[in-house]
Design a protein around this motif. Sequence first.
Motif, PDB file in Angstrom:
ATOM      1  N   ILE A  83      14.262 -33.373 -21.174  1.00  0.00           N
ATOM      2  CA  ILE A  83      13.434 -34.634 -20.991  1.00  0.00           C
ATOM      3  C   ILE A  83      13.167 -35.389 -22.376  1.00  0.00           C
ATOM      4  CG2 ILE A  83      11.123 -35.476 -21.086  1.00  0.00           C
ATOM      5  CD1 ILE A  83      11.463 -34.806 -18.787  1.00  0.00           C
ATOM      6  N   ASP A  84      13.045 -35.269 -23.387  1.00  0.00           N
ATOM      7  CA  ASP A  84      13.728 -36.244 -24.810  1.00  0.00           C
ATOM      8  C   ASP A  84      14.979 -36.252 -25.266  1.00  0.00           C
ATOM      9  OD1 ASP A  84      10.960 -35.313 -25.163  1.00  0.00           O
ATOM     10  OD2 ASP A  84      11.094 -33.597 -26.115  1.00  0.00           O
ATOM     11  N   HIS A  85      15.979 -35.930 -24.342  1.00  0.00           N
ATOM     12  CA  HIS A  85      17.069 -35.968 -24.537  1.00  0.00           C
ATOM     13  C   HIS A  85      17.860 -36.604 -23.695  1.00  0.00           C
ATOM     14  CE1 HIS A  85      21.538 -35.399 -24.713  1.00  0.00           C
ATOM     15  NE2 HIS A  85      21.071 -35.393 -26.692  1.00  0.00           N
ATOM     16  N   PRO A  86      18.141 -38.176 -23.905  1.00  0.00           N
ATOM     17  CA  PRO A  86      18.486 -39.821 -22.875  1.00  0.00           C
ATOM     18  C   PRO A  86      19.647 -39.071 -21.589  1.00  0.00           C
ATOM     19  CG  PRO A  86      18.035 -40.333 -25.476  1.00  0.00           C
ATOM     20  CD  PRO A  86      17.718 -39.005 -25.240  1.00  0.00           C
ATOM     21  N   ASP A  87      20.649 -38.262 -22.282  1.00  0.00           N
ATOM     22  CA  ASP A  87      21.909 -38.341 -21.609  1.00  0.00           C
ATOM     23  C   ASP A  87      21.165 -37.397 -20.567  1.00  0.00           C
ATOM     24  OD1 ASP A  87      23.046 -40.359 -22.458  1.00  0.00           O
ATOM     25  OD2 ASP A  87      24.186 -38.681 -23.934  1.00  0.00           O
ATOM     26  N   ARG A  88      20.654 -35.500 -21.292  1.00  0.00           N
ATOM     27  CA  ARG A  88      20.602 -35.151 -19.780  1.00  0.00           C
ATOM     28  C   ARG A  88      19.553 -35.360 -19.099  1.00  0.00           C
ATOM     29  NH1 ARG A  88      19.415 -30.193 -24.927  1.00  0.00           N
ATOM     30  NH2 ARG A  88      21.555 -30.239 -25.559  1.00  0.00           N
ATOM     31  N   LEU A  89      18.457 -36.555 -19.900  1.00  0.00           N
ATOM     32  CA  LEU A  89      17.758 -36.950 -18.603  1.00  0.00           C
ATOM     33  C   LEU A  89      18.203 -37.494 -17.466  1.00  0.00           C
ATOM     34  CD1 LEU A  89      14.476 -37.166 -17.691  1.00  0.00           C
ATOM     35  CD2 LEU A  89      14.355 -39.225 -19.311  1.00  0.00           C
ATOM     36  N   ARG A  90      19.318 -37.991 -17.977  1.00  0.00           N
ATOM     37  CA  ARG A  90      20.005 -39.241 -16.959  1.00  0.00           C
ATOM     38  C   ARG A  90      20.376 -38.081 -15.749  1.00  0.00           C
ATOM     39  NH1 ARG A  90      25.102 -39.567 -16.790  1.00  0.00           N
ATOM     40  NH2 ARG A  90      25.197 -39.883 -19.113  1.00  0.00           N
ATOM     41  N   ARG A  91      20.711 -37.324 -16.776  1.00  0.00           N
ATOM     42  CA  ARG A  91      21.814 -36.202 -15.781  1.00  0.00           C
ATOM     43  C   ARG A  91      20.969 -34.723 -15.026  1.00  0.00           C
ATOM     44  NH1 ARG A  91      25.346 -34.635 -20.268  1.00  0.00           N
ATOM     45  NH2 ARG A  91      23.972 -33.718 -21.270  1.00  0.00           N
ATOM     46  N   ALA A  92      19.395 -35.097 -15.209  1.00  0.00           N
ATOM     47  CA  ALA A  92      18.517 -34.395 -14.256  1.00  0.00           C
ATOM     48  C   ALA A  92      18.473 -35.572 -13.620  1.00  0.00           C
ATOM     49  CB  ALA A  92      17.998 -33.697 -15.652  1.00  0.00           C
ATOM     50  N   ILE A  93      17.761 -37.062 -13.740  1.00  0.00           N
ATOM     51  CA  ILE A  93      17.550 -37.584 -12.295  1.00  0.00           C
ATOM     52  C   ILE A  93      18.626 -37.333 -11.151  1.00  0.00           C
ATOM     53  CG2 ILE A  93      17.263 -39.485 -12.128  1.00  0.00           C
ATOM     54  CD1 ILE A  93      15.849 -39.329 -14.605  1.00  0.00           C
TER      55      ILE A  93
END
Length: 391
Positions: free
Chosen positions: A102-112
């Motif tokens: 949640i706190d990392h933009p790139d990881r959040l984008r991949r999770a979405i």
Amino acid sequence: MKWRRDIFSFRNRMLLIAVGILLGTLSLLYTNNMARRLREKEQHDVSLWAHAMERVNRDVMGGAMEDPLVADIMSNGNNIPFIMTNENLEVIRYHLIPEKVIDHPDRLRRAIERLTAENTPIPVQFWWSKNHYHIIFYGRSALLKSLYYFPYVQLLVITAFILLGFVAFRSAKHDEQNRVWIGLAKETAHQLGTPTSSLLGWVEYLRAQEVDPDAVNEMQKDLAHLMKIVDRFSKIGSETPLTPANINEVVGESVMYFRKRIPRNVTLDYNGLAIAPVRASINTALFEWVVENLMKNSLDALQGHGAIDVHISSDDKHVMVDVKDTGKGIPKGNWKRIFEPGFTTKTRGWGLGLSLSRRIVEEYHDGRIAVVDSEIGKGTTIRITLKRLFD
């Protein structure tokens, strides 16, 4: 009758394989059906969440997340991972998603993106504004994922049990064959014991008569060889001690005995008496049996004319005994099959000689025996390899 048993055995194996494939397929289809139904239920649950929030939003502007019903539905009691964002993809609420994502933009984008690939996101529209809405990105629960993978795990377990059963069956069958071999060998030795004892008396009787001494001596040698054969059969299945021996001499005795009993148009060469002695741990009676069996097979392949060459060589670890002939050769596809019980290209015989030879070399002497070279119409070389001993 043997070919019929082979056909039935093959059919039984194919039937078992077909049944296994059918059971695996049915299990896969049933589990996939359960997974589909569970997935539909989870999608329905998420739709209920969205519907509940929309209903609350009609009554309490901006208070959907504080409503006890919605909070209960979206609580940690469910096992469906989700991320809820606003229209700008800013996270409002999440569940079963690590904070580091949640706190990392790139990881959040991949999770979405991953959640979107698993399920179609559900928008929650606010009644007071068309420009403000929430989006629920959700994935598959751990239970649903386990259900998807369960049939493959089940198939692996079934396959493992089948393999273990097959190994156990082969082991039991091998033990049964061993008992048959041992019983047959010991019974043969027992049956041969009486006539050989009688023949000893007849040889002594012939010595007292006016009979050519050379002929009697050759008969004595043949009888001594027959007694060796009886001794070999009696050793099958028994504790077989190995003792250090001069391989040159042991092989040489078999060659010398065999040389006087081959056709005139066959030559038998041996290099062992012209080279330095090499030693190995063997049971002399059984090892002579192997060497003689290889020479007999070579003689059969020559069909009355040609050459047999028995050659001893060694390196720092091993002693090699090669029996080479100029016979009809062996197709490469049969190089290993000739050592299987029952396999033979002869019109007579049971195909047991080379099988017994392999058993004696590999199981009793911890060595190896194999075809190292063969060409149709030019001949065959079979090699025995033993561990070398040094004084």
